[in-house]
Design a protein around this motif. Structure first.
Motif, short mmCIF file in Angstrom:
data_model
loop_
_atom_site.label_atom_id
_atom_site.label_comp_id
_atom_site.label_asym_id
_atom_site.label_seq_id
_atom_site.Cartn_x
_atom_site.Cartn_y
_atom_site.Cartn_z
N VAL B 109 0.85 -1.19 0.00
CA VAL B 109 0.00 0.00 0.00
C VAL B 109 0.89 1.24 0.00
O VAL B 109 2.10 1.15 0.24
CB VAL B 109 -0.94 0.05 1.23
N LEU B 110 0.29 2.39 -0.28
CA LEU B 110 1.02 3.65 -0.11
C LEU B 110 0.88 4.10 1.33
O LEU B 110 -0.19 4.03 1.92
CB LEU B 110 0.46 4.73 -1.05
N ASP B 111 1.99 4.59 1.89
CA ASP B 111 1.97 5.20 3.21
C ASP B 111 2.77 6.48 3.08
O ASP B 111 3.98 6.44 2.86
CB ASP B 111 2.58 4.26 4.25
N GLY B 112 2.10 7.60 3.21
CA GLY B 112 2.76 8.86 2.89
C GLY B 112 3.15 8.79 1.42
O GLY B 112 2.33 8.40 0.58
N HIS B 113 4.39 9.11 1.12
CA HIS B 113 4.84 9.07 -0.28
C HIS B 113 5.62 7.81 -0.59
O HIS B 113 6.26 7.71 -1.63
CB HIS B 113 5.69 10.30 -0.59
N GLN B 114 5.56 6.83 0.30
CA GLN B 114 6.35 5.61 0.09
C GLN B 114 5.45 4.39 -0.07
O GLN B 114 4.26 4.41 0.24
CB GLN B 114 7.30 5.43 1.27
N ALA B 115 6.07 3.31 -0.55
CA ALA B 115 5.38 2.03 -0.64
C ALA B 115 5.65 1.26 0.65
O ALA B 115 6.78 1.20 1.13
CB ALA B 115 5.91 1.24 -1.84
N LEU B 116 4.59 0.69 1.22
CA LEU B 116 4.70 -0.02 2.50
C LEU B 116 4.32 -1.49 2.28
O LEU B 116 3.23 -1.78 1.76
CB LEU B 116 3.77 0.62 3.52
N PHE B 117 5.20 -2.40 2.69
CA PHE B 117 4.91 -3.82 2.56
C PHE B 117 3.97 -4.25 3.68
O PHE B 117 4.38 -4.34 4.83
CB PHE B 117 6.19 -4.66 2.60
N LEU B 118 2.73 -4.52 3.33
CA LEU B 118 1.74 -4.93 4.31
C LEU B 118 1.83 -6.44 4.57
O LEU B 118 1.54 -6.91 5.66
CB LEU B 118 0.35 -4.59 3.77
#
Lengths: 262, 262
Positions: B109-118
């Motif tokens: 997912v996007l978190d802020g301006h970064q990609a976050l591995f959920l």
């Protein structure tokens, strides 16, 4: 969580942690009023704390007046060694167990006096079970919980018994003597069979995961319909999975369960 | 995280959150001195805050003077809707994708301006990749990240570009125009092929997960060695997985990604 929460000596941080702690699996989303009721804090205090927690990302506001845990807190929480190291080591073997059996697989640790679901992989023809990642359940009322109690210090088991053995389903062990016999049987056999203890209609086979220090650090279980007459064919698969996870744990990775339980 | 952290106007809660925020994937365990350096707070302040955080269970002390995130914070963080609802819906299909391909599978997912591995499911013959559950990476430098950017508002993509497009591996797109062309191609094709963008030696196929609202809420990818000449055979599997997850999302479950990105 409530009770004396608004005492004057309570620190700001303590109050903020009480706000976070008021969220639970049963109440993942709350209004300000619910948080006030759960914490016993003044409404103005909750209002101010919640605003700060939202600004930082610990809480999110999906709609006006409603609050829930934010992704930033999830991300920080994911750094906990149990979540990272134990889960990372276990996941490939849990997946294999799920693939071979087609059933729900659990990875469970003790947290305080309760059993905590660290991982739950869905099965194919799924039995309805109460488990959810992050959910805590009474330790005496499930196979993986009983496995952890079986290898915990006797004083710890005595504390669990003293707190009461609530009935969760038709087969829950609620008698202290019966529990002691069951735990001795787990130690003798090296695994645990359960039927209708946590959830009516579900049975499980559970085995201990032994860490590099020789301590039991977690348990693994597979859940099947309690109509399954013979659970024995699942025993080797569950025990081998637990053994494989134990071998994959890196020596020196301190999984502080035995410390917390002693 | 540092810089002005010890300013007098900073609240106690803000300081405590800075202590928690100083832990990261690169520094999951810290000494008091490291926390002091990372937060810019006074040593006495950090000492007092850490003691309160340990007492509550937000931090644990595995050895003298060393601190790490505690299981209680993990448990509260696991209540975040993205972690609960999206992951719960996705996991069976991610498992199937992993079983069919035998490769590493990601939910991002996007978190802020970064990609976050959920989520990250391990593969069998595993490619070495940088991913880890809870880790954030530059969004432009991976297949699942580019998928999320492709469906994000143009103003958001402009912000990402303005923050810089750092090179992570030999194939990372670092030119804004080249990125715009790549994102347009993702929108046209409905999926994204990447080679050596996040990690040298790794290639991926990624596709968008479309929620009940019609918005892209997450992306799914499978990672293979970049020596794999033809990635096309993986495309239908990844797209079908993304579609299945999208169908499994409950309407009304508010996954606030588009809101956060707009």
């Amino acid at each position: 969580m409530a009770g004396g929460a608004s005492e004057p000596g309570r620190s700001v941080l303590d109050r903020a942690l009480a706000v976070l702690g008021s969220f639970s699996d049963e109440r993942p989303e709350q209004t300000l009023g619910q948080i006030v009721a759960a914490t016993g804090l003044a409404a103005a205090t909750v209002h101010r704390l919640v605003a700060e927690l939202v600004a930082w990302g610990a809480l999110e506001r999906p709609g006006r007046g409603r609050y829930r845990i934010g992704i930033r807190l999830w991300q920080i929480g994911a750094l906990a060694p149990l979540a990272r190291d134990l889960r990372d080591a276990a996941l490939p073997f849990l997946q294999d167990l799920g693939a071979v059996t087609g059933q729900v697989v659990h990875l469970v640790v003790l947290d305080g006096h309760q059993a905590l679901f660290l991982e739950r992989l869905p099965g194919h023809a799924e039995v309805t079970v109460r488990s959810r990642v992050g959910r805590r359940m009474p330790a005496h009322a499930s196979g993986p919980g009983k496995v952890l109690l079986a290898y915990a210090p006797p004083a710890f088991v005595a504390e669990v018994v003293a707190r009461g053995l609530p009935r969760m389903a038709a087969g829950t062990i609620t008698d202290p003597h019966e529990l002691a016999v069951a735990l001795a049987e787990v130690r003798r056999a090296g695994y645990c069979l359960s039927r209708d203890e946590m959830t009516d209609g579900a049975a499980s086979v559970a085995a201990p995961i032994i860490g590099p220090s020789g301590d039991v650090v977690a348990s693994v279980s597979v859940v099947v319909p309690s109509s399954t007459e013979n659970l024995q064919p699942l025993v080797p698969a569950v025990r081998l999975t637990a053994a494989a996870v134990g071998r994959a744990l890196i020596p020196g990775v301190d999984v502080p369960l035995s410390a917390r339980n002693s």
